[in-house]
Motif scaffolding. Structure first.
Motif, short mmCIF file in Angstrom:
data_model
loop_
_atom_site.label_atom_id
_atom_site.label_comp_id
_atom_site.label_asym_id
_atom_site.label_seq_id
_atom_site.Cartn_x
_atom_site.Cartn_y
_atom_site.Cartn_z
N ALA A 2 34.15 49.54 32.31
CA ALA A 2 34.64 50.39 31.00
C ALA A 2 35.71 51.51 31.55
O ALA A 2 36.95 51.50 30.73
CB ALA A 2 33.39 51.09 30.55
N ALA A 3 35.84 52.08 32.58
CA ALA A 3 36.58 53.00 33.07
C ALA A 3 37.89 52.24 33.12
O ALA A 3 39.00 52.73 32.71
CB ALA A 3 36.35 53.61 34.34
N GLN A 4 38.06 51.03 33.55
CA GLN A 4 39.10 50.36 33.83
C GLN A 4 39.90 49.91 32.51
O GLN A 4 41.11 50.21 32.12
CB GLN A 4 38.92 48.79 34.60
CG GLN A 4 40.08 47.84 34.53
CD GLN A 4 41.14 48.43 35.63
OE1 GLN A 4 42.32 48.54 35.24
NE2 GLN A 4 40.74 48.39 36.89
N SER B 37 39.15 42.82 39.44
CA SER B 37 37.78 42.06 39.46
C SER B 37 37.14 41.80 40.74
O SER B 37 36.00 41.90 40.83
CB SER B 37 37.98 40.77 38.55
OG SER B 37 38.90 40.07 39.26
N GLY B 38 38.21 41.77 41.99
CA GLY B 38 37.71 41.52 43.30
C GLY B 38 36.65 42.71 43.81
O GLY B 38 36.00 42.30 44.65
N TYR B 39 36.84 43.90 43.31
CA TYR B 39 36.10 44.98 43.61
C TYR B 39 35.19 45.59 42.23
O TYR B 39 34.83 46.49 42.62
CB TYR B 39 36.91 46.06 43.97
CG TYR B 39 37.65 45.92 45.48
CD1 TYR B 39 36.65 46.08 46.72
CD2 TYR B 39 38.88 45.89 45.71
CE1 TYR B 39 37.25 45.64 48.01
CE2 TYR B 39 39.52 45.69 46.97
CZ TYR B 39 38.60 45.62 47.97
OH TYR B 39 39.15 45.41 49.15
N GLY B 40 34.88 44.63 41.67
CA GLY B 40 33.94 44.69 40.49
C GLY B 40 34.57 45.61 39.48
O GLY B 40 33.79 46.31 38.53
N ALA B 41 35.89 46.07 39.39
CA ALA B 41 36.28 47.10 38.50
C ALA B 41 36.95 46.45 37.21
O ALA B 41 37.63 47.05 36.54
CB ALA B 41 37.43 48.17 39.37
N ALA B 42 36.62 45.27 37.17
CA ALA B 42 36.90 44.28 36.11
C ALA B 42 36.18 43.03 36.27
O ALA B 42 35.61 42.83 37.16
CB ALA B 42 38.49 44.12 35.92
N TRP C 90 39.04 53.37 43.48
CA TRP C 90 37.91 52.55 43.81
C TRP C 90 38.57 51.04 44.32
O TRP C 90 38.11 50.68 45.38
CB TRP C 90 37.10 52.11 42.60
CG TRP C 90 36.02 51.13 42.97
CD1 TRP C 90 35.83 49.87 42.50
CD2 TRP C 90 34.70 51.63 43.83
NE1 TRP C 90 34.75 49.33 43.13
CE2 TRP C 90 33.83 50.28 43.80
CE3 TRP C 90 34.32 52.83 44.15
CZ2 TRP C 90 32.86 50.32 44.53
CZ3 TRP C 90 32.80 52.66 44.77
CH2 TRP C 90 32.48 51.58 45.09
N THR C 91 39.31 50.51 43.31
CA THR C 91 39.99 49.07 43.72
C THR C 91 40.94 49.34 45.05
O THR C 91 41.07 48.39 45.84
CB THR C 91 40.70 48.68 42.40
OG1 THR C 91 39.96 48.62 41.55
CG2 THR C 91 41.50 47.39 42.92
N TYR C 92 41.78 50.20 45.26
CA TYR C 92 42.72 50.55 46.31
C TYR C 92 42.11 51.68 47.38
O TYR C 92 42.88 52.10 48.12
CB TYR C 92 43.94 51.15 45.75
CG TYR C 92 44.67 49.89 45.17
CD1 TYR C 92 45.46 49.14 45.81
CD2 TYR C 92 44.67 49.85 43.60
CE1 TYR C 92 46.37 47.98 45.38
CE2 TYR C 92 45.39 48.56 43.24
CZ TYR C 92 46.28 47.93 43.83
OH TYR C 92 46.90 46.73 43.24
N GLY C 93 40.76 51.52 47.82
CA GLY C 93 40.36 52.28 48.89
C GLY C 93 38.89 52.74 49.05
O GLY C 93 38.58 52.47 50.16
N ALA D 58 46.52 41.05 44.33
CA ALA D 58 45.74 41.16 45.66
C ALA D 58 45.43 42.36 46.41
O ALA D 58 45.62 42.73 47.36
CB ALA D 58 46.80 40.32 46.88
N PRO D 59 44.53 43.28 45.68
CA PRO D 59 44.18 44.67 46.15
C PRO D 59 43.41 44.30 47.35
O PRO D 59 43.38 45.17 48.11
CB PRO D 59 43.43 45.27 44.91
CG PRO D 59 42.95 44.08 44.09
CD PRO D 59 44.11 42.86 44.26
N GLN D 60 42.41 43.30 47.65
CA GLN D 60 41.99 43.06 48.64
C GLN D 60 42.54 42.94 50.02
O GLN D 60 42.30 43.45 50.85
CB GLN D 60 40.68 41.86 48.64
CG GLN D 60 39.93 41.99 47.27
CD GLN D 60 38.57 41.07 47.25
OE1 GLN D 60 37.83 41.05 48.01
NE2 GLN D 60 39.14 40.18 46.42
N GLN D 61 43.60 41.94 49.83
CA GLN D 61 44.55 41.78 50.84
C GLN D 61 44.95 43.28 51.36
O GLN D 61 45.25 43.55 52.43
CB GLN D 61 45.62 41.00 50.56
CG GLN D 61 45.24 39.34 50.78
CD GLN D 61 46.54 38.65 50.19
OE1 GLN D 61 47.56 38.66 50.88
NE2 GLN D 61 46.46 37.72 49.11
#
Length: 443
Positions: A115-117, A56-61, A200-203, A424-427
């Motif tokens: 939705a993809a998530q 959710s931190g990257y908009g993917a949820a 998307w979330t991890y890069g 913590a994917p942003q960290q």
């Protein structure tokens, strides 16, 4: 034996953990993973739920959407069936029109990303439901949502099919803008069971925010190549990455001296293997470092494999399979499908695969212990507090590297523990991209 071998210590005997994205994530306060949020009592489902929540931190949820789905699943009774149905329904809802006014482009775009998530969440457990044959259809639903998100991005990523054997590699090349400026570029490599949305979330998002290009792709054993084209993993990942580098090197908007390669989850084995033979990679990140994916399987599973194929399969079919509880059977189907087309097709038909030897031997062949010394470019090896699948392997990889190297452990002190820091994917991205920018500065 198999029930014990497939079940994490904090789960019930009927619950089975799965690799790459699934692990022992729920624990008592005095257990090995204090501070982990408990969404589900079963650790396998809990870990996947944490990945969705973290995205959710990257908009993917969306936090509210995920927690509402969690409550619905728990109320209905946690199972592969309820988990898959709930997240599939949520994906379907987001691909439709929202309540109220007509959605704008950005609304439609990010609803498609979420939705993809959620389709990916459903896909992960579909083999344990009463409709395992819907696996390909569910993958295509998630892929359709991802493609919709990409189509509405500005600029939209360049889509291409890069030659690879008989089956091209689908790629999505993201750029911060369409100015054609030469930029550093990161090739993002997924693991054994992730989807494009995870990249998307991890890069991808972190790369674009920093003015980098980012390349997402499906390799053998992943995404389209697995679920549609039926191409399984290869131990020679350099044959996958080299065509990607060739394609990037031909572009005027890529700084060919600043091409980095990352590998998430089991790709912490794949990316280093490729980098050992592809010298145009300027920097490498293993997230985490993995030398031997086969050791990510419980010893009770590994002991089944003998040098003799007939003996191995006889043990598997006569002594092991008849004793497997349904949840453990579903876990093993999921674990082995990226390494065996017959195993995948049997799983979709609701059957257990009969050839254990062939996919197990393929997994064993992914051992890169003896090639790590060939890596020449600066390398960052990530590790995690309470790493569940490959404990000790990141440090072992770091010790074997002879190239310039750094080792970073993400910790429970900031909620970044567990395989791939699901909370913590942003960290995670901050550590990776700060290191990449430092190492490639001035090149």
């Amino acid at each position: 034996m198999l029930a014990a071998g497939c079940t994490p210590s904090d789960a019930s005997p009927a619950s089975a953990s799965t690799p790459g994205r699934t692990a022992s994530a729920s624990a008592p306060a005095d257990g090995p993973t204090p501070g982990v949020m408990t969404l589900f009592k079963d650790s396998a489902f809990n870990f996947n739920g944490l990945l969705a929540l973290g995205a959710s931190g990257y908009g993917a949820a969306e936090v509210g959407e995920v927690l509402t789905a969690v409550n619905a699943i728990n109320k209905a009774g946690l199972s592969a069936q309820t988990y898959t149905e709930t997240f599939r329904k949520l994906g379907d809802q987001l691909m439709g029109a929202p309540q109220g006014s007509k959605p704008g482009t950005q609304t439609t775009r990010f609803r498609a990303l979420r939705a993809a998530q959620y389709y990916g969440q459903a896909l992960f457990f579909v083999l344990g439901t009463d409709d395992p044959g819907s696996e390909e259809q569910l993958y295509k639903a998630g892929r359709g949502a991802w493609d919709k998100f990409c189509e509405l991005s500005d600029p939209a990523p360049v889509k291409a099919d890069i030659p690879y054997g008989k089956t091209p590699l689908p790629v999505w090349f993201f750029r911060p803008d369409d100015s054609a400026e030469r930029r550093p570029t990161v090739i993002l490599t997924n693991g054994s069971d992730g989807q494009n949305v995870d990249m998307w979330t991890y890069g991808v998002s972190a790369a674009l925010e920093r003015g980098w290009n980012a390349l997402v792709y499906d390799g053998p054993g992943q995404g389209q190549l697995l679920f549609v084209n039926q191409v399984v993993f290869t131990p020679r990942w350099e044959t996958v990455v080299t065509p990607l580098v060739d394609w990037l090197a031909a572009r005027s908007d890529v700084d060919t001296g600043k091409i980095a390669l990352t590998g998430l989850s089991m790709a912490g084995d794949l990316a280093p293997r490729a980098a050992a033979f592809e010298n145009r990679i300027a920097a490498l990140v293993a997230m985490p470092g993995v030398l031997m994916p086969w050791l990510g399987f419980p010893p009770e599973i590994r002991e089944i494999l003998t040098p003799d194929k007939a003996k191995t399969n006889n043990i598997w079919n006569k002594e092991v399979v008849p004793q497997l509880p349904p949840s453990a059977a579903a876990t093993l189907k999921k674990r082995f499908e990226p390494f065996s087309v017959p195993a995948m097709l049997d799983a979709r038909a609701g059957k257990m695969f009969t050839d254990f030897y062939t996919p197990a031997t393929l997994i064993q062949s992914l051992d890169i212990t003896n090639v790590v010394g060939r890596i020449k470019m600066p390398t960052l090896v990530l590790d995690y507090d309470d790493e569940q699948f490959y404990p000790g392997q990141p440090r072992q990889m770091f010790d074997k590297l002879t190239a310039p190297k750094d080792y970073v452990k993400l910790t429970r002190a900031t909620g970044a523990q567990l395989h791939c820091s699901p909370m913590a994917p942003q960290q995670h991205c901050e550590v990776v991209f700060d290191w990449l920018q430092e190492k490639l500065r001035g090149r």
